[in-house]
Design a protein around this motif. Structure first.
Motif, PDB file in Angstrom:
ATOM      1  N   ASP A 219       0.828  -1.209   0.000  1.00  0.00           N
ATOM      2  CA  ASP A 219       0.000   0.000   0.000  1.00  0.00           C
ATOM      3  C   ASP A 219       0.865   1.263   0.000  1.00  0.00           C
ATOM      4  OD1 ASP A 219      -1.442  -2.276   0.902  1.00  0.00           O
ATOM      5  OD2 ASP A 219      -3.004  -1.009   1.749  1.00  0.00           O
TER       6      ASP A 219
ATOM      7  N   ARG B 227      -3.048   1.897  -8.191  1.00  0.00           N
ATOM      8  CA  ARG B 227      -3.574   1.304  -9.436  1.00  0.00           C
ATOM      9  C   ARG B 227      -3.307   2.229 -10.633  1.00  0.00           C
ATOM     10  NH1 ARG B 227      -8.221   0.238  -5.810  1.00  0.00           N
ATOM     11  NH2 ARG B 227      -7.905  -1.859  -4.980  1.00  0.00           N
TER      12      ARG B 227
ATOM     13  N   HIS C 111      -5.058   3.381  -2.474  1.00  0.00           N
ATOM     14  CA  HIS C 111      -5.091   2.235  -3.400  1.00  0.00           C
ATOM     15  C   HIS C 111      -5.300   2.710  -4.845  1.00  0.00           C
ATOM     16  CE1 HIS C 111      -6.511  -0.645   0.054  1.00  0.00           C
ATOM     17  NE2 HIS C 111      -5.223  -0.360   0.119  1.00  0.00           N
ATOM     18  N   GLN C 112      -6.140   3.726  -4.986  1.00  0.00           N
ATOM     19  CA  GLN C 112      -6.421   4.260  -6.321  1.00  0.00           C
ATOM     20  C   GLN C 112      -5.136   4.799  -6.977  1.00  0.00           C
ATOM     21  OE1 GLN C 112      -8.664   7.997  -6.389  1.00  0.00           O
ATOM     22  NE2 GLN C 112     -10.094   7.056  -7.836  1.00  0.00           N
TER      23      GLN C 112
ATOM     24  N   ASP D  20      -3.720  -7.236  -6.790  1.00  0.00           N
ATOM     25  CA  ASP D  20      -4.711  -6.405  -6.088  1.00  0.00           C
ATOM     26  C   ASP D  20      -5.146  -7.089  -4.788  1.00  0.00           C
ATOM     27  OD1 ASP D  20      -6.645  -4.322  -5.621  1.00  0.00           O
ATOM     28  OD2 ASP D  20      -6.713  -3.970  -7.779  1.00  0.00           O
ATOM     29  N   ILE D  21      -6.142  -6.480  -4.128  1.00  0.00           N
ATOM     30  CA  ILE D  21      -6.488  -6.864  -2.748  1.00  0.00           C
ATOM     31  C   ILE D  21      -7.026  -8.289  -2.589  1.00  0.00           C
ATOM     32  CG2 ILE D  21      -6.979  -4.443  -2.228  1.00  0.00           C
ATOM     33  CD1 ILE D  21      -9.971  -5.244  -2.108  1.00  0.00           C
ATOM     34  N   ASN D  22      -7.258  -8.968  -3.693  1.00  0.00           N
ATOM     35  CA  ASN D  22      -7.781 -10.335  -3.593  1.00  0.00           C
ATOM     36  C   ASN D  22      -6.677 -11.392  -3.679  1.00  0.00           C
ATOM     37  OD1 ASN D  22      -7.136  -9.786  -6.221  1.00  0.00           O
ATOM     38  ND2 ASN D  22      -8.882 -10.846  -7.114  1.00  0.00           N
ATOM     39  N   THR D  23      -5.437 -11.036  -3.335  1.00  0.00           N
ATOM     40  CA  THR D  23      -4.333 -11.999  -3.480  1.00  0.00           C
ATOM     41  C   THR D  23      -3.786 -12.477  -2.140  1.00  0.00           C
ATOM     42  OG1 THR D  23      -3.733 -10.652  -5.402  1.00  0.00           O
ATOM     43  CG2 THR D  23      -2.284 -12.485  -4.851  1.00  0.00           C
TER      44      THR D  23
ATOM     45  N   PHE E 285       1.666  -6.916 -10.574  1.00  0.00           N
ATOM     46  CA  PHE E 285       0.792  -6.225  -9.622  1.00  0.00           C
ATOM     47  C   PHE E 285      -0.290  -7.182  -9.152  1.00  0.00           C
ATOM     48  CE2 PHE E 285      -3.287  -3.859  -9.105  1.00  0.00           C
ATOM     49  CZ  PHE E 285      -2.992  -3.299  -7.866  1.00  0.00           C
TER      50      PHE E 285
ATOM     51  N   LEU F 215      -1.136  -5.250  -2.896  1.00  0.00           N
ATOM     52  CA  LEU F 215      -1.928  -4.480  -1.930  1.00  0.00           C
ATOM     53  C   LEU F 215      -2.411  -5.403  -0.814  1.00  0.00           C
ATOM     54  CD1 LEU F 215      -4.074  -2.102  -4.195  1.00  0.00           C
ATOM     55  CD2 LEU F 215      -1.950  -1.603  -2.970  1.00  0.00           C
TER      56      LEU F 215
ATOM     57  N   VAL G  87      -6.810  -3.730   3.482  1.00  0.00           N
ATOM     58  CA  VAL G  87      -7.664  -4.207   2.380  1.00  0.00           C
ATOM     59  C   VAL G  87      -8.862  -4.996   2.894  1.00  0.00           C
ATOM     60  CG1 VAL G  87      -5.735  -4.295   0.755  1.00  0.00           C
ATOM     61  CG2 VAL G  87      -6.262  -6.327   2.078  1.00  0.00           C
TER      62      VAL G  87
END
Lengths: 420, 162
Positions: A36, A82, A78-79, A95-98, A93, A63, A67
């Motif tokens: 982040d 991205r 976060h924006q 994102d928050i679902n990793t 990269f 990220l 999250v």
């Protein structure tokens, strides 16, 4: 005279035949990891005025710290990350679902034997578990690598930790590492590289080794390292990486160590770190009976499938004590899926626990489990500093997943063995 | 010049709490929270030119650069300690905060001491007596001379373009 791991890898990466402790070298890391904080790094990168990212493939962003976003400020952060990723075409990269960055770097195969990785996070040291050199750096330095591809490093002297003997049943990697930190203190390995070896190591899983490497920074170490062995290679093969995918670096058998420390693993019993420093270590038995309000299982230190299995085994068929909140954070979505398939979530939820999404939230006091004044939390994390979980009059104890699960059931600090 | 004296293992969480790491980005605002969980009185009385004196392993824990930034923007001229955590020390070099590793001086300085730091000759005068400290390595001196890592690189890249 032979060379230690860190002397060999830094010489190799700096294009020198040999280096000595104290020497400063310039290297090009395989990856520079950030999370982040990439938004803040982007701010510094803009100030440099490089115009372009030196090598987009070198930049690794995950990220995980807050999250999903807890507020507009976090969301904006976060924006910005991205936006940077899109503008400069950053391929690596997540994102928050990793998942939690350090777990992701290892399980996605970025960390490999012989690789050199730096990251704008102190627990970047974790990747030594699979034989990489990895160390934490600051935000400005991460921005500098985005712009130039390079960083300077001082060659550290090396502390060799020999974990001799075999741990007793119920004694985990976390207990041994807390014991070690308690023995040598928060600055016991200051500026030093640490090599972990010994009979107990040869029997450790990669998950166990990550606990040691991850917490090397809690005793001041620059990096922690395990010589890659069949356990490492098997772990990598399961992720589609065979031995042609890396060049392992090993210390010489006659390497010159500044210090050699021998720990008798068989003599260690379950440990906790008491508030408010990680080296304030005691056997669980000494603080047994301390009332708790929250129990946390997860984080980059102890959020792996092995940890969740161990916790679920303790929780099976039991109930979390009244007035205790048990929060469980799998360290990644891969682990989350595996735990779901194995039915571990059923066990945790039936016991009264809450399964959270992968992330770092409460560990650094961002969200998802902040403490109230005077509350006590027992956690599998790596830090218990004052204010760490968001409230400076709360207290945090650190322990293994087994001890945390047992304490959640008892409502007070308790070793898993004592619960039976 | 006021001297703030602290003990061993002062970590970056008590210097700059984690809950602010993604919500505060302005250095002046960071300074308003400097040492918040270590010494709440600090920000109320600190003045430009003051110094912090500490024990071993100052700045241990998180890599957060705000720990160095908030101290610098609070006006503190230098941190003198018996030793520093490595990432914090790097962050000081990169952000232009003078971090002096000198166990003898850290031991000797009291809140009432008279202290002068001679950056050119790498020595500190404590109550009239000079004590040497190890110089910043020559190989990274360019960062200090350039006013910190980001200003150094900004200059380098602007020269490249012109």
């Amino acid at each position: 005279m032979g060379k230690t791991f860190v002397e060999k890898i830094l010489a190799k990466r700096a294009g020198k035949s040999a280096v000595v402790p104290g020497e400063i070298v310039v290297v090009k890391p395989d990856y520079v990891m950030s999370h982040d904080n990439s938004a803040a790094i982007y701010g510094k990168f803009k100030q440099i005025g490089a115009g372009r990212v030196f090598e987009p493939e070198q930049v690794l962003i995950i990220l995980d710290h807050c999250v999903p976003a807890a507020s507009e400020k976090y969301a904006k952060n976060h924006q910005e990350v991205r936006d940077f990723v899109e503008k400069f075409d950053i391929p690596n990269f997540f994102d928050i679902n990793t998942g939690v960055c350090h777990q992701v770097v290892i399980e996605k195969g970025f960390a490999r034997p012989g690789r050199l990785i730096v990251g704008s996070d102190s627990h970047t040291v974790s990747y030594g578990a699979v034989g990489a050199f990895s160390a934490g750096i600051g935000r400005s330095e991460a921005a500098a690598i985005w712009a130039t591809g390079e960083i300077w490093l001082k060659v550290p002297s090396t502390l060799k930790v020999v974990l001799d003997g075999m741990p007793r049943p119920g004694v985990t990697a976390k207990d041994m590492m807390l014991y070690l930190i308690g023995e040598i203190g928060a600055d016991g390995a200051l500026y030093k590289a640490v090599e972990f070896t010994g009979k107990a190591v040869s029997r450790m899983t990669v998950a166990d080794r990550i606990v040691f490497a991850n917490m090397t920074v809690e005793m001041g170490g620059k990096n922690g390292y395990f010589s890659p062995d069949e356990t490492t290679f098997e772990y990598l093969r399961a992720r589609g990486i065979d031995e042609s995918g890396f060049e392992a670096v090993f210390p010489d058998s006659d390497a010159n160590y500044e210090q050699v420390l021998i720990i008798d693993a068989a003599s260690v019993e379950p440990q906790v770190a008491k508030p408010h420093t990680v080296d304030n270590v005691a056997p669980v038995s000494e603080v047994a009976g301390t009332k708790i309000h929250q129990a946390l299982i997860g984080t980059c230190t102890n959020g792996r499938i092995e940890d969740l299995r161990a916790a679920a085994a303790v929780l099976k068929g039991k109930k979390v004590a009244k007035n205790v909140r048990l929060l469980v954070f799998p360290a990644s979505m891969e682990i989350y899926m595996q735990a779901m398939k194995e039915g571990l979530f059923e066990t945790i939820i039936e016991a009264g626990g809450i399964v959270m999404n992968p992330g770092c939230g409460p560990c650094l006091g961002a969200h998802e489990g902040i403490l109230a004044p005077g509350e006590v939390c027992i956690s599998t994390a790596n830090r218990n500093f004052k204010g760490r979980m968001g409230c400076k009059t709360a207290s945090v104890y650190l322990a293994s997943p087994e001890t945390v699960a047992a304490s959640a059931i008892a409502g007070e600090i308790c070793a898993a063995e004592a619960l039976k | 010049m006021r001297i703030f004296k602290y003990g061993d293992d002062v970590n970056t969480d008590v210097i700059f709490p984690g809950k602010y790491t993604y919500t505060i980005s302005d250095p002046e605002e960071m300074a308003q929270h400097a040492l918040e969980d270590l010494d709440p009185e600090f920000v109320k009385i600190v003045e430009p030119g003051d110094i912090i004196v500490a024990g071993k392993n100052f700045g241990c824990g998180s890599s957060r650069e705000q720990a160095a930034t908030c101290i610098k923007y609070s006006g503190v001229a230098a941190v003198i300690a018996k030793s520093f955590s490595r990432i914090f020390f790097r962050n000081c070099i990169n952000s232009g905060l003078l971090a002096v590793e000198c166990p003898a001086a850290a031991d000797r300085i009291t809140k009432e001491s008279s202290v002068t730091i001679d950056r050119e000759r790498n020595r500190i005068q404590v109550d009239g007596e000079w004590i040497d400290f190890p110089p910043i390595p020559e190989a990274v001196r360019y960062i200090i001379d350039g006013g910190g890592l980001i200003p150094y690189l900004r200059k380098k890249f602007s020269e490249k373009k012109s």
